[in-house]
Each structure stands twice: as structure tokens, then as C-alpha cells.
Design a protein around this motif. Structure first.
Motif, PDB file in Angstrom:
ATOM      1  N   THR A  61       0.832  -1.207   0.000  1.00 17.80           N
ATOM      2  CA  THR A  61       0.000   0.000   0.000  1.00 17.80           C
ATOM      3  C   THR A  61       0.863   1.252   0.000  1.00 17.80           C
ATOM      4  OG1 THR A  61      -1.747  -1.156   1.206  1.00 17.80           O
ATOM      5  CG2 THR A  61      -1.825   1.245   1.219  1.00 17.80           C
ATOM      6  N   ARG A  84      -6.353  -1.699  -2.258  1.00 20.80           N
ATOM      7  CA  ARG A  84      -7.064  -1.833  -0.983  1.00 20.80           C
ATOM      8  C   ARG A  84      -8.376  -2.606  -1.170  1.00 20.80           C
ATOM      9  NH1 ARG A  84      -5.066  -2.626   3.196  1.00 20.80           N
ATOM     10  NH2 ARG A  84      -3.692  -3.564   1.660  1.00 20.80           N
ATOM     11  N   ILE A 141      -9.126  -6.115   0.923  1.00 20.39           N
ATOM     12  CA  ILE A 141     -10.169  -6.159   1.947  1.00 20.39           C
ATOM     13  C   ILE A 141     -11.388  -6.943   1.492  1.00 20.39           C
ATOM     14  CG2 ILE A 141     -11.771  -4.721   3.281  1.00 20.39           C
ATOM     15  CD1 ILE A 141      -9.600  -2.543   3.287  1.00 20.39           C
ATOM     16  N   MET A 200     -16.041  -3.815   5.557  1.00 18.27           N
ATOM     17  CA  MET A 200     -15.470  -3.469   6.861  1.00 18.27           C
ATOM     18  C   MET A 200     -16.545  -3.476   7.945  1.00 18.27           C
ATOM     19  SD  MET A 200     -12.564  -0.634   6.000  1.00 18.27           S
ATOM     20  CE  MET A 200     -11.926  -0.744   7.646  1.00 18.27           C
ATOM     21  N   ARG A 242      -6.897  -1.242   9.021  1.00 18.14           N
ATOM     22  CA  ARG A 242      -7.576  -1.118   7.733  1.00 18.14           C
ATOM     23  C   ARG A 242      -8.573   0.035   7.746  1.00 18.14           C
ATOM     24  NH1 ARG A 242      -8.882  -7.418   5.996  1.00 18.14           N
ATOM     25  NH2 ARG A 242      -6.859  -7.827   5.021  1.00 18.14           N
ATOM     26  N   ARG A 243      -9.262   0.217   8.862  1.00 18.86           N
ATOM     27  CA  ARG A 243     -10.220   1.321   8.958  1.00 18.86           C
ATOM     28  C   ARG A 243      -9.504   2.665   8.855  1.00 18.86           C
ATOM     29  NH1 ARG A 243     -12.395   0.090  13.516  1.00 18.86           N
ATOM     30  NH2 ARG A 243     -14.182  -1.054  12.697  1.00 18.86           N
ATOM     31  N   THR A 274      -6.605   3.299   7.330  1.00 14.89           N
ATOM     32  CA  THR A 274      -6.164   3.480   5.949  1.00 14.89           C
ATOM     33  C   THR A 274      -7.342   3.806   5.042  1.00 14.89           C
ATOM     34  OG1 THR A 274      -4.387   1.875   6.329  1.00 14.89           O
ATOM     35  CG2 THR A 274      -4.896   2.409   4.044  1.00 14.89           C
ATOM     36  N   PHE A 295      -0.418  -2.675  11.727  1.00 15.84           N
ATOM     37  CA  PHE A 295      -1.097  -3.953  11.794  1.00 15.84           C
ATOM     38  C   PHE A 295      -0.755  -4.715  13.063  1.00 15.84           C
ATOM     39  CE2 PHE A 295      -0.225  -3.067   7.270  1.00 15.84           C
ATOM     40  CZ  PHE A 295      -1.516  -2.737   6.926  1.00 15.84           C
TER      41      PHE A 295
END
Length: 317
Positions: free
Chosen positions: A39, A105, A109, A192, A225-226, A228, A309
Motif C-alpha cells: 500500500t 485496498r 479487503i 469493513m 484497515r479502517r 487506511t 497492523f
């Protein structure tokens, strides 16, 4: 004239801020091992593109050009390359890299198994090929600008006007990327929410059983992840705000309306597109926790700071 001078000053500031901000992003990612994942490779590429775009904005704002345009090789370069092609080439290149970043992304995900298979072999080569595709597509889409302008009585003016070509360009450089990215962000948001619903009850049960408040691996991954996702969503919304006025005027021109390319309104729309090249580092600094950690590590000399992470691995999707 006052409006034009104000726009020139604004573009100069945008160029300087873009050079400094994107240069800082490149240095932080380059110097921070924990940030060297796929990423951030695309974010690094985005910063390089925007650094070059900001440099061109500053040069076009501050470097004087002959007026009238000379009827020689310099005039050909100014009319065919300098005035229109090179700057909008970097603008479109930046938007395509944002599209690739968003899709990276999206697959990580929404389709994690396909994502792992996709990068199970030759991951660096595939990332490099994706970046190269951005350059090829940007050159292909904007190359027509090299041919539709010509010097006429010392002025660079359009000599060819194709409604079909103009609308096709609008679709490829704006409508299609925006549609794909909007779809991707909606799907990522839905996925998500499902992930949060799955992690929530499990985590509560685990914490109750262990009596610990330490977040689980799944919670840490979801949180990263949230973070990003929120950062990239803001980048996307900023892209829409900066690009839409110029593309509306471009569309109006191609369907037959008169648009004065020297009028302050059109020049303001170009300045807004230019702003997109300098604003992303500000977003990273405000919303991207991993970037802030990397910046602190670089400035303060901290070592072994965990990445977003929750592990020391740099390749967790």
C-alpha cells in the motif's frame, strides 16, 4: 489582471507546498522499514508523481516564456509540450495512481484470497507493472494534446477540435476512474462493517474470558484497515472537489459551449486541479497514523516501532 496575479501567487504557493510535502512523504516511507509494504509503495509512487507535478506547477508559474512565441524549435516545444501536455499529464497520472491504490485496498479487503494469490509470486514485479500501467495510460490519454495546438501569429492556439475525442478523454480521465473508485469505496465500507460485526462479539467474549483489555490480532488488523480506508476516502473526496470544476468546464467546451481558456474562472479550475498535488501530504499527516509513526521514528530516532497492523511484518495486507 489582479485575479491573474492572485492565481499566479496561489499556484506558486501550491508548487512550493507540494514539493516540500511530497518530498517529505517520500523520505519518510523510504527511511521507515515498517512502512515499506505494498500500500505504501503506491503512496510513495503517488508522492513522487505529485512532487513532479508540483515542480511543474512552480516552473510554469515562475519561469517566464517568450511572448510572442518564437517560430522555431523552442516555439514548437512551448506550444506542443509546455503549455498543456506536461502539466495535465502529471495530473492524470496522479489520478490513475490513486485508482490503482484504491483497487489494491479493494482486493486486499473485499477479496483477500484473490489478493494473496495475485501477489503470491513476483509481488515486486507486479507492483512495478501496475505503476508502469499508470504512466502508459496517462501518456495514451493525454498524447492528443501534443497535436491539437499550434503556433499562430505568436500565440499557441487549438487548431483541431474534436467533440468525440474530448468527451472520450473526459470519460477516460475522470468519469471512469471516479465511478470505479466510488464502487470500490462502497464495497470496502460494506465489507469493513461486516468485519467489525464478526470481530466485535468474538473479541468481547475473549476479553471477558481472559480479563485483558489488549486488542486481539483481528481487532488490530481491522483498526489499521479502517484508518487506511478513512485516509484514502478523504483523498478521494479531495480529488473530486479539486477535479470536478475543471472537468465540468472541459465537458461544456466539448459539447459546444464557449469557454475562455484565459479567463480567471478556467484558470482557477486549473489551480484547483493543481491543489490536488499538494494536499495529500497534509491528509497523511492528519489522518494516516502509520505515516505519523514513521515521521516520529525518523525525526526522533526511534526504532522498532510497531506498524499499523500490530506486527513487525511489512507485508500484511
Amino acid at each position: 489582471m489582479e485575479e491573474i496575479l492572485s492565481l499566479r501567487i496561489y499556484q506558486t504557493l501550491v508548487g512550493i507546498i507540494g514539493i516540500l510535502g511530497n518530498g517529505l512523504v517520500c523520505v519518510v516511507i523510504w527511511k521507515t522499514p515498517a512502512m515499506q509494504n505494498r500500500t505504501n509503495a503506491f503512496i510513495f509512487h503517488q508522492a513522487v508523481i505529485d512532487f513532479l507535478g508540483s515542480t511543474m506547477i512552480l516552473l510554469k508559474s515562475e519561469v517566464p516564456v517568450p511572448n510572442p512565441i518564437p517560430d522555431n524549435a523552442l516555439g514548437v516545444f512551448l506550444c506542443h509540450v509546455w503549455y498543456t501536455f506536461i502539466l495535465f499529464f502529471f495530473f492524470v497520472l496522479s489520478s490513475f495512481n490513486l485508482l490503482i491504490l484504491t483497487m489494491e485496498r479493494y482486493f486486499a479487503i473485499v477479496h483477500p484470497f484473490k489478493y494473496q494469490v495475485m501477489f503470491s509470486s513476483w509481488p515486486h514485479l507486479k507492483v512495478g507493472l501496475a505503476m508502469a500501467m499508470c504512466w502508459v495510460c496517462a501518456i495514451a490519454i493525454k498524447s492528443y494534446l501534443l497535436f491539437i495546438y499550434d503556433e499562430q501569429d505568436g500565440v499557441c492556439a487549438p487548431v483541431v477540435r474534436s467533440q468525440f475525442l474530448g468527451i472520450l478523454t473526459l470519460v477516460l480521465q475522470y468519469v471512469l476512474p471516479v465511478t470505479v473508485m466510488l464502487f470500490a469505496y462502497i464495497r470496502i465500507s460494506v465489507e469493513m462493517k461486516r468485519g467489525a460485526a464478526r470481530v466485535g462479539p468474538t473479541s468481547v467474549a475473549e476479553h471477558s474470558a481472559s480479563g485483558s483489555n489488549v486488542p486481539s490480532m483481528a481487532e488490530s488488523l481491522l483498526k489499521a484497515r479502517r484508518n487506511t480506508f478513512k485516509m484514502l476516502l478523504i483523498v478521494f473526496i479531495t480529488f473530486l472537489v479539486c477535479w470536478t470544476p475543471n472537468q465540468v468546464l472541459f465537458f461544456a467546451y466539448n459539447i459546444g459551449f464557449y469557454v475562455d481558456f484565459e479567463h480567471w474562472l478556467f484558470l482557477l479550475s486549473v489551480a484547483m486541479v493543481a491543489t490536488n498535488s499538494c494536499v495529500n501530504p497534509l491528509i497523511y499527516g492528519l489522518k494516516y497514523r502509520q505515516f505519523r509513526k514513521g515521521l516520529r521514528e525518523m525525526v526522533c530516532g526511534r526504532r522498532n516501532i510497531r506498524d499499523e497492523f500490530g506486527t513487525m511484518s511489512s507485508n500484511v495486507p
